[in-house]
Design a protein around this motif. Sequence first.
Motif, short mmCIF file in Angstrom:
data_model
loop_
_atom_site.label_atom_id
_atom_site.label_comp_id
_atom_site.label_asym_id
_atom_site.label_seq_id
_atom_site.Cartn_x
_atom_site.Cartn_y
_atom_site.Cartn_z
N LYS A 136 0.83 -1.20 0.00
CA LYS A 136 0.00 0.00 0.00
C LYS A 136 0.87 1.26 0.00
O LYS A 136 0.57 2.23 -0.69
CB LYS A 136 -0.91 0.00 1.22
N ASP A 137 1.95 1.22 0.80
CA ASP A 137 2.88 2.37 0.82
C ASP A 137 3.48 2.59 -0.55
O ASP A 137 3.66 3.73 -1.00
CB ASP A 137 3.98 2.13 1.85
N LEU A 138 3.83 1.46 -1.21
CA LEU A 138 4.38 1.57 -2.57
C LEU A 138 3.36 2.18 -3.52
O LEU A 138 3.71 3.01 -4.36
CB LEU A 138 4.81 0.18 -3.06
N GLN A 139 2.09 1.77 -3.33
CA GLN A 139 1.03 2.34 -4.16
C GLN A 139 0.93 3.85 -3.93
O GLN A 139 0.77 4.64 -4.87
CB GLN A 139 -0.31 1.67 -3.80
N LYS A 140 1.07 4.27 -2.65
CA LYS A 140 1.03 5.70 -2.33
C LYS A 140 2.21 6.41 -2.98
O LYS A 140 2.06 7.51 -3.52
CB LYS A 140 1.06 5.88 -0.83
N LYS A 141 3.41 5.78 -2.92
CA LYS A 141 4.58 6.39 -3.54
C LYS A 141 4.38 6.53 -5.05
O LYS A 141 4.77 7.54 -5.64
CB LYS A 141 5.82 5.55 -3.25
N ILE A 142 3.79 5.49 -5.66
CA ILE A 142 3.53 5.57 -7.10
C ILE A 142 2.57 6.72 -7.41
O ILE A 142 2.73 7.46 -8.38
CB ILE A 142 2.96 4.22 -7.61
N THR A 143 1.54 6.88 -6.52
CA THR A 143 0.61 8.00 -6.71
C THR A 143 1.33 9.34 -6.58
O THR A 143 1.10 10.26 -7.37
CB THR A 143 -0.50 7.92 -5.65
N ASP A 144 2.22 9.43 -5.58
CA ASP A 144 3.01 10.66 -5.41
C ASP A 144 3.88 10.92 -6.64
O ASP A 144 4.03 12.05 -7.10
CB ASP A 144 3.89 10.57 -4.16
#
Length: 679
Positions: free
Chosen positions: A548-556
């Motif tokens: 999920k954190d990686l998904q957030k980083k991808i969104t950022d």
Amino acid sequence: MSTSNNNSNKNKIVLVTGSNKGIGRAVVEIFAKNGYTVYIGARNKEEGLKARDEISKLNPQSDTRFVHLDIESSQSIKNAVEQLTKEAGYLDILVNNAAVFLPGSGKKPSEHDPEVLKKTFDINFFGTVEVTQLLIPLLRKGQEKVILNVSSDSASLQIQNYVEFSLYKLNYLAYGTSKMALNGFTLMLSKEMGNEGFKVNCIHPGHVLTDMNSKGDIQPDESALSIYKITTRSMVFSFPILSTSEILAFLSGEYGLVHGYRFTEEDITKPQAELWKQVFYNVLELFGIYNKDQPLPFAIKDIMSYPELQEDSANDIIFVKKITRFMRTIGVSDFGSKDIYKPEFPRAKKIISAIINAIKWRDERWGHINKFEDKIKDLQKHQNKCENDESRMENHIELLREKKNDREKQIIRAQQEYGQLETLLLKHNSDQGDLRNYIKKLKIIDEDLGNRINDCTFSTQTIAQECSRIDTMVVKSPERIKKLIEDMEINLKSEKENLVHDREILTRLQSKLNQLEKIGKDMQKTIIQSENILKEHEAFKKKKQESKDLQKKITDNQKVLNDITHKVDKNNNNIQSTQETIEKNQERFKNHKDQWNNTIKEVQAEKVSLQKESEDINDKVRENRRQQDEWAEKIENLKSNYEKDNLALNLSFRSLVDVVYGYHTSLEASLKDPPTKFQ
């Protein structure tokens, strides 16, 4: 901009009217930056003081002052002049920038409100005239003696009558005519004050983006740069007089000025009228100003009584007018018809030097323009490269999204399988409880059998003792004793067989007990493995959170990519704006040769502006490159970490499957050969 002369400008006083915002504010800033003592003239005292404080904060070493000045009020003008007289005692430069474009100024001339017309003239013309008149005594005491009136291209009768003019349809009566009147005042004041060393001029600042003009295409600081250059430099060009050898060297090159003729030193020291007239014709043709072979305008022919007889005279008049204006523009301010028809040395040398320097200057400027065009092409190439890189980055991000979706699907499947395995584990735990209860029952049966064996052993010993005692008490009868012994042997044999049978049962029970203990140990291992599975489940949850954190980083990263895209679009707009500015300058250079003085200064201003824009664009491009490299590196790192985490997750999942599969195999083997239950 160079500020090497800041110290020499320290004692020079400048007043800019209407300067708390817009063009006037930008003019004050550039003068303050270059060391001048600048007065902000504004009718809004609060806004004027605020502008003064902000400019002083930006340039702590500057001397920026405020004077309350409402050019619509005669008393306010007198008070401002009194303040300047008391504080400074003299004035070097006056920039009349204050003007209004009132509501209703856009109406047709036939429908225009007279009150709007009067009020516009009161401020744009009469107020400016009164300010200038009252400040002339202070300007006489200054060193520079510069008066610059900010006008407009809407005040040019020639441009307003030009159908292809971009603002031809904007028929602003009040504003346009007030600026026309201001142009007339500028011209007449220049003629009056020129002998005293005054430099009086007006300028079209361009279509500047201000509160008055929301559709402007240039910024106030760009216009202010042109105003600064005009007010701080001589109003005419000054070229060095070349030596005779330099002149002959130039004329023997590509610019012969007279085709097929080789100039000699005598042509300069003893100039001939016909040769020099041909030189002047060719110079005008070279600069695209005049061609003697072109027909006369219809307007001139219409006023001729005998066009066939008067055509040559009219052509000569046009030629003299064109060459005189041109020569005065390039620095020969006292050029006249005598220099055409009766040339003399050394004036001829001065004139040809001015022409040669003008040609060199033109070639140099065209060289700069070509360099700017090449730079724009390079920027366009870089823009295309950035767009390609952006496209590749978007494709890469799309690929990462697809991979992320695949991983999410795999995680969902793994979660479903984990749920099934968890259900199976609960069932196995229940079966394990049942097996434990069964083992307890078997242990109870084993203890009961042990007690029975002990009882049988004790009974046999008791019987043997009784037999011994009976033998001593009873009269022995052979037959009876024999029968008794046989019965006892039969009983003993039966007891022995029962004992053997019990021992066999006990052996089998011991074997079953060993199997149950083994199963118990296996169950213990299964429990340990279940605990490990739970730990791996917790690790899986952590991996899921990391995903999920990686998904957030991808969104950022996507947001950052959008920011980069916005910056690239902004750079594209800057490049387009730069290209349009150059095209406008080239068109202005072709169509307005009769305005060389202003055109040259505008080109110089545009050059500095373009250099500044080019440097800004280069800085932005370099910054975008650096950001793109950083984000590309971050994306690669995220991709690498994602692959590592995914690999670890797959390994954990495979280990979990292997453990569950081993447990399932062991349990299945136990179920195929279950232990026998005893009641």
